[in-house]
Design a protein around this motif. Structure first.
Motif, mmCIF file in Angstrom:
data_model
loop_
_atom_site.group_PDB
_atom_site.id
_atom_site.type_symbol
_atom_site.label_atom_id
_atom_site.label_comp_id
_atom_site.label_asym_id
_atom_site.label_seq_id
_atom_site.Cartn_x
_atom_site.Cartn_y
_atom_site.Cartn_z
ATOM 1 N N SER A 1 -5.332 -1.885 2.755
ATOM 2 C CA SER A 1 -5.692 -0.476 2.575
ATOM 3 C C SER A 1 -5.988 -0.189 1.103
ATOM 4 C CB SER A 1 -4.543 0.419 3.058
ATOM 5 O OG SER A 1 -3.421 0.272 2.203
ATOM 6 N N THR B 1 4.681 -5.972 7.714
ATOM 7 C CA THR B 1 3.519 -5.669 6.885
ATOM 8 C C THR B 1 2.351 -6.500 7.412
ATOM 9 O OG1 THR B 1 4.747 -4.903 4.976
ATOM 10 C CG2 THR B 1 2.666 -6.029 4.509
ATOM 11 N N TYR B 2 1.137 -6.024 7.202
ATOM 12 C CA TYR B 2 -0.038 -6.656 7.795
ATOM 13 C C TYR B 2 -1.219 -6.427 6.866
ATOM 14 C CZ TYR B 2 -0.755 -1.782 9.107
ATOM 15 O OH TYR B 2 -0.907 -0.425 9.060
ATOM 16 N N GLY B 3 -2.410 -6.799 7.310
ATOM 17 C CA GLY B 3 -3.582 -6.537 6.488
ATOM 18 C C GLY B 3 -4.660 -7.579 6.709
ATOM 19 N N ALA C 1 0.387 1.705 13.211
ATOM 20 C CA ALA C 1 -0.302 0.779 12.309
ATOM 21 C C ALA C 1 -1.683 0.560 12.914
ATOM 22 C CB ALA C 1 0.436 -0.550 12.199
ATOM 23 N N THR C 2 -2.661 0.260 12.076
ATOM 24 C CA THR C 2 -4.018 0.049 12.567
ATOM 25 C C THR C 2 -4.422 -1.401 12.351
ATOM 26 O OG1 THR C 2 -4.544 2.319 11.995
ATOM 27 C CG2 THR C 2 -6.400 0.851 12.426
ATOM 28 N N CYS C 3 -4.770 -2.043 13.446
ATOM 29 C CA CYS C 3 -5.186 -3.444 13.393
ATOM 30 C C CYS C 3 -6.695 -3.501 13.223
ATOM 31 C CB CYS C 3 -4.766 -4.144 14.686
ATOM 32 S SG CYS C 3 -5.164 -5.907 14.739
ATOM 33 N N GLY D 1 -6.015 -8.155 11.183
ATOM 34 C CA GLY D 1 -4.979 -7.758 10.231
ATOM 35 C C GLY D 1 -3.552 -7.943 10.704
ATOM 36 N N ASN E 1 5.915 -2.431 6.983
ATOM 37 C CA ASN E 1 4.819 -1.949 7.827
ATOM 38 C C ASN E 1 3.677 -1.402 6.961
ATOM 39 O OD1 ASN E 1 3.466 -1.388 10.286
ATOM 40 N ND2 ASN E 1 4.251 0.717 10.337
ATOM 41 N N HIS E 2 3.478 -2.027 5.794
ATOM 42 C CA HIS E 2 2.366 -1.633 4.919
ATOM 43 C C HIS E 2 1.100 -2.375 5.319
ATOM 44 C CE1 HIS E 2 5.142 -0.404 1.292
ATOM 45 N NE2 HIS E 2 5.072 0.530 2.226
ATOM 46 N N ASP E 3 -0.049 -1.710 5.106
ATOM 47 C CA ASP E 3 -1.347 -2.358 5.308
ATOM 48 C C ASP E 3 -1.836 -2.834 3.948
ATOM 49 O OD1 ASP E 3 -3.892 -3.177 5.824
ATOM 50 O OD2 ASP E 3 -4.566 -1.272 6.711
#
Ligand SMILES: [Ca+2]
Ligand SMILES: [Ca+2]
Length: 512
Positions: free
Chosen positions: A340, A391-393, A488-490, A498, A335-337
């Motif tokens: 960031s 994880t996303y981004g 989490a922030t999209c 993201g 669940n890492h961005d």
């Protein structure tokens, strides 16, 4: 490795599975019998006391390589294998200063240790276990799906196929026999009745140690505990044969390239270098990479060892792209961005004692998923919402695909299980979740696209995959645990963002 894997492998992919299994007290029937199998110990491991493995990267010309090979010997290194077309040399050395000495040698562009624990180190034995389908469950689901003609016995539980239209796609085009997806993973049990019909032995190998072994069965998992690759293979290409489950592209071929260390389950860089080169040289159209190379979750370019790892694996994967192979890789289960400024990682190195460090994801890379040209895949659940662990981004994730979410997204299926049902060693089936499960769904759709567009280059295939994806857009809120704080922030819009990149892959559009 590590977007999942037994020991470490599970860390990424299925921590929840582990705890649930423990709490239910069930044991995978297959695991215990197989774990007594002998583990090969090479003569070198037995004699060279505390040796490490290294990658030494040079200009890819014969003269430079010959001169660097002499420097390697002078520095107390032994060449294991030389990939001359990409200028990557795999070395073992017991000289503690080998890295520093070889980096100073003429012609060396980067070089470093691919591990922090000696080659002789035995791994831990905290085996994980998946939730196997019990006989009672299987009978119940088979009874339900018997009412759906043309479907596989366990297909009623495969919400993931319906989420991307793979059930409908199979009625139009289930994929071409001329397309092979290689699963770079813990090995594939090609004797499984759902995998045997589609398995390509001539494109399979064992790459552990950095050198391909193509002897019969070398690609198989060491034990049933190394089930990860077999599950992934079924998600891509389990046959529509009236048995068990179906994959996203049940008409294509699937190969297994084993890269997991027999002692500790880790996916060391030299194994992965070998796998990409082998896939490229054996006509593989698509590779699936549901892992990160060990021992570092993020490889920082200001560290000479980690830089050499990025360099070596990148050379190998780019070589494969140039030969027409598209790679798909899991985004990770932390669940890492990845867009960031800072990520705290306390899991690396995972082969000795991890230390906490704060890394900048624009300078420290999850390999292979963040390498250029590789399709980075995030995970969704049955509600087409990012899985809690994924994880996303923005600008990092390319597409999303079902990886399952057993906590917050439960399907209305016979089992009500939010994870992904697929094949396991020894003819079994089980549920797993993770971006490890998402990447093979996207790889399956890419295989359908390649079947429809045989001349498409890797870049064209990736563009098609993105153009056809369905983007749910950023959710208004993502407080999955309901504590009032966003989990989490999209970032981004309805076209690209993201959480989903360009969107959730679409198997049906791929064949229309
Ligand atoms: Ca089947
Ligand atoms: Ca929350």
């Amino acid at each position: 490795m590590a977007h999942l894997r037994s020991r470490r492998r599970l860390a990424l992919a299925v921590p929840v599975v582990l705890s649930l299994t423990a709490s239910l007290g069930f044991l995978p029937t297959a695991a215990s019998a197989a774990s007594a199998a002998p583990r090969a110990v090479s003569a070198e491991q037995a004699t060279d006391a505390p040796a490490l493995a290294y990658v030494v990267n040079t200009k890819a010309d014969r003269r430079t390589i010959a001169s660097v090979e002499r420097a390697i010997a002078a520095a107390g290194g032994k060449v294991v294998v030389t990939y001359d077309r990409i200028g990557v040399i795999v070395v073992h050395s017991a000289n503690p200063d080998f890295g520093e000495e070889i980096r100073a040698a003429r012609g060396v562009q980067s070089a470093g240790a691919t591990r922090t624990a000696p080659l002789t180190a035995a791994g831990t034995t905290d085996e994980g276990a998946a939730d196997f389908v019990t006989a009672a469950e299987a009978a119940r689901t088979e009874a339900v799906s018997a009412r759906t003609p043309g479907s596989e016995p366990l297909e009623a539980d495969q919400w993931d196929l319906r989420a991307i239209g793979a059930d409908k796609a199979a009625k139009i085009n289930d994929g071409s026999r001329r397309v092979t997806v290689a699963v770079i993973d813990t090995g594939v049990d090609d004797t499984h009745p759902d995998l045997a019909p589609n398995f390509s032995a001539s494109q399979s190998a064992n790459c552990v140690g950095g050198k391909a072994d193509t002897s019969e069965g070398a690609w198989r998992p060491y034990t049933a505990d190394d089930y990860h690759g077999t599950h992934v293979a079924g998600e891509i290409a389990a046959a529509r044969n009236g048995v068990g489950v179906a994959g996203v592209a049940p008409g294509v071929k699937v190969a297994g390239i084993k890269v997991s260390d027999p002692d500790n389950g880790l996916f060391y860089p030299e194994n992965v270098v070998c796998a990409f080169v082998f896939a490229a040289d054996h006509g593989v159209e698509i590779t699936n990479n549901s892992y990160y190379v060990d021992p570092w979750l993020y490889n920082c370019m200001d560290d000479p060892d980690q830089k050499a790892i990025v360099d070596a694996v990148n050379r190998a994967q780019l070589y494969a792209q140039r030969k027409g192979t598209l790679h798909l890789a899991s985004a990770g289960n932390s669940n890492h961005d990845l867009a960031s400024d800072a990520i705290v990682d306390d899991s690396s190195p995972d082969d000795s004692t991890p230390v906490e460090r704060t890394i900048d994801p624009s300078e420290c890379f999850d390999v292979p998923t963040q390498l250029p040209g590789i399709v980075t895949v995030s995970a969704t659940g049955v509600q087409n919402l990012k899985s809690y662990y994924s994880t996303y981004g923005k600008g990092v994730v390319d597409v999303a695909a079902p990886g399952g979410d057993r906590k917050y997204q439960l399907p209305d299926t016979p089992s009500k299980d939010g994870r992904i049902l697929s094949t396991m060693p020894n003819g079994e089936y089980a549920w797993l979740q993770g971006t490890s499960m998402a990447s093979p769904h996207a790889a399956g759709v890419a295989a359908l696209l390649k079947s429809e567009h045989p001349w498409a280059s890797p870049a064209q295939l990736q563009a098609l995959l993105k153009a056809q994806a369905n983007n749910p857009g950023c959710p208004e809120s993502y407080d999955q645990d309901g504590d009032g704080a966003q989990d989490a922030t999209c970032e981004g819009g309805s076209r690209v963002n993201g959480f989903y990149g360009f969107g959730i892959v679409d198997a049906l559009r791929a064949v229309k």
